[in-house]
Design a protein around this motif. Structure first.
Motif, short mmCIF file in Angstrom:
data_model
loop_
_atom_site.label_atom_id
_atom_site.label_comp_id
_atom_site.label_asym_id
_atom_site.label_seq_id
_atom_site.Cartn_x
_atom_site.Cartn_y
_atom_site.Cartn_z
N HIS A 101 40.37 41.74 36.63
CA HIS A 101 39.60 40.87 36.78
C HIS A 101 40.27 39.89 35.24
CE1 HIS A 101 36.84 37.67 36.70
NE2 HIS A 101 36.30 38.00 35.31
N GLU A 102 40.73 38.69 35.42
CA GLU A 102 40.78 37.57 34.41
C GLU A 102 39.94 36.42 34.82
OE1 GLU A 102 44.89 37.86 32.48
OE2 GLU A 102 45.44 38.61 34.77
N GLU A 104 31.14 38.43 36.15
CA GLU A 104 32.67 38.05 36.53
C GLU A 104 32.83 37.00 37.38
OE1 GLU A 104 34.69 42.36 35.10
OE2 GLU A 104 34.15 42.09 37.37
N THR A 105 33.66 36.01 36.84
CA THR A 105 33.99 34.93 37.65
C THR A 105 35.18 34.55 37.64
OG1 THR A 105 31.55 34.08 37.64
CG2 THR A 105 33.40 32.48 38.63
N LYS A 106 36.12 34.52 38.74
CA LYS A 106 37.72 34.31 38.57
C LYS A 106 37.79 32.58 38.35
CE LYS A 106 39.49 38.16 40.82
NZ LYS A 106 40.14 38.73 39.93
N PHE A 161 35.92 34.46 27.89
CA PHE A 161 36.98 34.56 28.76
C PHE A 161 37.96 35.78 28.51
CE2 PHE A 161 36.30 29.90 28.03
CZ PHE A 161 36.48 29.51 29.58
N THR A 162 38.30 36.65 29.42
CA THR A 162 39.10 37.94 29.43
C THR A 162 40.32 37.60 29.91
OG1 THR A 162 39.34 40.00 29.94
CG2 THR A 162 38.11 38.52 31.46
N ASP A 163 41.31 37.99 29.44
CA ASP A 163 42.63 38.04 29.91
C ASP A 163 43.19 39.79 29.83
OD1 ASP A 163 43.23 35.32 29.46
OD2 ASP A 163 43.71 35.57 27.58
N LYS A 215 32.57 46.61 28.85
CA LYS A 215 32.89 46.08 30.14
C LYS A 215 33.87 44.97 30.03
CE LYS A 215 29.20 48.32 32.51
NZ LYS A 215 28.09 48.27 33.32
N ALA A 216 34.07 44.34 28.94
CA ALA A 216 34.97 43.39 28.84
C ALA A 216 36.71 43.95 29.35
CB ALA A 216 35.29 42.66 27.60
N ILE A 217 36.63 45.26 29.15
CA ILE A 217 37.87 45.94 29.71
C ILE A 217 37.64 46.33 31.22
CG2 ILE A 217 39.39 47.97 29.40
CD1 ILE A 217 38.55 47.90 26.38
N ASP A 218 38.48 46.08 32.06
CA ASP A 218 37.96 46.16 33.61
C ASP A 218 38.56 47.62 33.88
OD1 ASP A 218 37.70 46.00 36.07
OD2 ASP A 218 39.05 44.23 36.58
#
Length: 584
Positions: free
Chosen positions: A221-222, A234-236, A263-265, A344-347
């Motif tokens: 997920h990003e 989580e929203t793409k 925002f997560t990359d 949980k920022a890490i998928d």
């Protein structure tokens, strides 16, 4: 019955892995191209941003382009720490310049450092900002407001206070502090020295003014991410855009006691969280289109404007994480600051409760041996020891089935016109020889969750990023760079991505071929041919997977071959002894 079950298990495994390969091949190719481009890129000075302020439907400031913005260079507050460097734009109170000192774009030693945040006129504007929205006639700072700082540099242990007065009795302050890693704390204060009460709405936000190129597609997920009201949200980007079109640009509007959002990359995170995790806040995921460009925003604010009586002060404190998603660091923030489910920022995916312990086991082994590749080999050996009793029973059954293969073939030929009787006699033969026909599936079925969990560890954890092994493997999270089709670099030729057959994939294919040779051959000629081609299929399929995963698979195959060979020899010796005793 046994071969059908084994065939079904292997077919399902191949199908899942093929789907993974189809999904991930574009992502891996895009990542490879991005790395090549990064190798050709050098760091350049970032131009000074411009902008103005408009109000969005929620009352939180939204920056857009402006023709009337100041053109003189904005004053800046330097940021210096062992792990980050950058600056805060004092025009607008924006943290829009941040470089991570511990990470480079590629494995090359002179590769540019990773730039996480950048100003509005950069090619990929990405920044955090703090401000207020007025409720009534009180004047509040905007994007062109120039703040004064009581120091020139923000560093760990040295907070800096930004100040601005509106001239009508209200002083606005932002006290910024930085820890030794990636956490910035911002305490916003309104000091009302006037004679009347005022209402203001403090807010903090993260703004992204270009859509990043996502690298993970279906398994990673990003985009927008957060834990709000106790739930992972989580929203793409594509979903936020389509959902926001129906709700005036608001993809999510959630009131929550504490929590975090950002925002997560793949490897990087920017996220906001209230300092007081019991405080109720209102968080939003937003998308707007300005000048043909997609803009993305996460903002935090109190649920209602704050009442600031005459002579009183109204605070609102938030934290901003901007840095690498290091597992131990996120866990320490969760424990020390009470930020719920910050890891949980890490998928970690569906196998979270397997994948995360796998990471910690590998990380512990890495601390002992100093090489993640060696840690993977030792970890695989531990897994083999853990599952030894189950695998031992399976391999014994498979060994006996191989010995009984001639008898089973004779049964099938003799009773081919009576399938029911043939099945009954085969089951009687299994019972007499104490063979479980389904046991051959167990090693493969056990390996599937281990494979996916280890794949996730290699793919999503930054600790594995650019981790070397030995020889030509300089990044376990990337595919093996060698290729049979250019004789492993001897021929100056770069084959297409489809014709990528590296050395470790060939090693894996050979070990799988040996392992399959030790297994009983399926009596069905079609199944036998498919089994013969499986090592070739897996060799090409895993060629573009992370090298660490292929090394794991090869080593696991070698251990399985050794275990299976030992059991087969031991079983033959035991049978010879039994026959000798029976003759006497």
């Amino acid at each position: 019955m046994d071969n059908k079950r084994l065939f079904a298990a292997i077919a399902i495994s191949i199908g899942i892995l093929l789907l993974f390969d189809v999904w991930q091949r574009p992502a891996r190719e895009a990542q490879r191209q991005a790395q090549q481009q990064a190798q050709q890129t050098q760091t350049t000075p970032v131009p000074i941003p411009q902008g103005n302020t408009a109000l969005n439907p929620a009352g939180v400031a939204s920056t857009g382009p402006s023709d009337g913005a100041p053109t003189t260079p904005a004053p800046r507050l330097r940021i210096e720490s062992p792990r980050v460097q950058g600056s805060v734009n004092l025009r607008g109170a924006r943290l829009d310049d941040l470089v991570l000192r511990d990470y480079r774009e590629t494995i090359l030693p002179d590769s540019p450092l990773v730039r996480l945040l950048a100003p509005r006129e950069d090619s990929h504007p990405y920044f955090a900002q703090w401000g207020w929205t007025a409720s009534g006639n009180v004047a509040v700072p905007d994007v062109n407001t120039e703040w004064t700082a009581d120091a020139q540099t923000l560093s760990p242990g040295t907070p800096v206070t930004l100040r601005w007065e509106n001239g009508t009795g209200q002083r606005f302050e932002i006290v910024l502090s930085l820890d030794a890693n990636y956490m910035v704390t911002a305490e916003q204060r309104v000091v009302n020295t006037g004679t009347e009460a005022v209402q203001v709405l403090p807010w903090a936000r993260i703004r992204r003014e270009r859509t990043p190129t996502v690298a993970g597609y279906y398994i990673l997920h990003e985009g927008f991410v957060g834990v709000l009201d106790g739930r992972l949200r989580e929203t793409k980007y594509a979903d936020a855009k389509s959902g926001g079109e129906r709700t005036n640009g608001v993809a999510l509007d959630q009131e929550s006691p504490g929590g975090w959002a950002g925002f997560t990359d793949k490897y990087w995170l920017t996220a906001l969280a209230p300092v007081d995790q019991t405080q109720r806040i209102r968080a939003a995921y937003r998308h707007v289109s300005e000048g043909g460009q997609d803009r993305w925003q996460v903002d935090f604010a109190p649920p209602a404007p704050l009442q600031v009586a005459a002579g009183a002060t109204a605070p609102f404190a938030t934290r901003l994480f901007a840095g690498a998603k290091e597992v131990k660091l996120l866990d320490s923030y969760e424990r020390g600051l009470g930020i719920h489910d910050f890891d949980k920022a890490i998928d970690f995916g569906w196998f979270y409760y397997i994948t995360k312990p796998f990471f910690y086991a590998l990380d512990w082994l890495y601390g002992l041996v100093g090489n993640f590749g060696i840690a993977i080999l030792i970890f695989t050996l531990f897994l083999k020891i853990l599952f030894f009793p189950l695998a031992n029973k399976s391999y014994k059954s498979m060994s006996r089935m191989k010995i009984l293969a001639p008898k089973m073939q004779e049964l099938k030929e003799r009773l081919k016109d009576d399938p029911a009787k043939m099945q009954g006699e085969m089951m009687a033969l299994y019972k007499a020889e104490k063979i479980n026909p389904a046991s051959g599936c167990l090693p493969i079925l056990l390996q599937i969750p281990v494979f996916f969990a280890l794949y996730k560890v290699l793919f999503v954890t930054i600790e594995m990023r650019q981790a070397p092994f030995f020889g030509w493997i300089r990044d376990l999270s990337a595919p093996d760079p060698t290729n049979l089709f250019n004789l492993f670099g001897l021929i100056p030729f770069d084959p297409p991505a489809f014709f990528h057959l590296p050395a470790w994939a060939l090693i894996m294919g050979v070990t799988m071929f040996i392992q399959f040779k030790l297994n009983p051959a399926p009596p069905d000629p079609v199944q036998a041919k498919l089994f013969a081609f499986m090592p070739i299929i897996f060799t090409f399929m895993l060629a573009s997977f992370p090298a660490g995963l292929v090394i794991y698979w090869s080593w696991n195959n070698l251990l399985s071959v050794a275990q299976q060979y030992y059991i087969m020899r031991h079983d033959r010796a035991a049978r010879r002894s039994e026959k000798a005793v029976a003759r006497t």
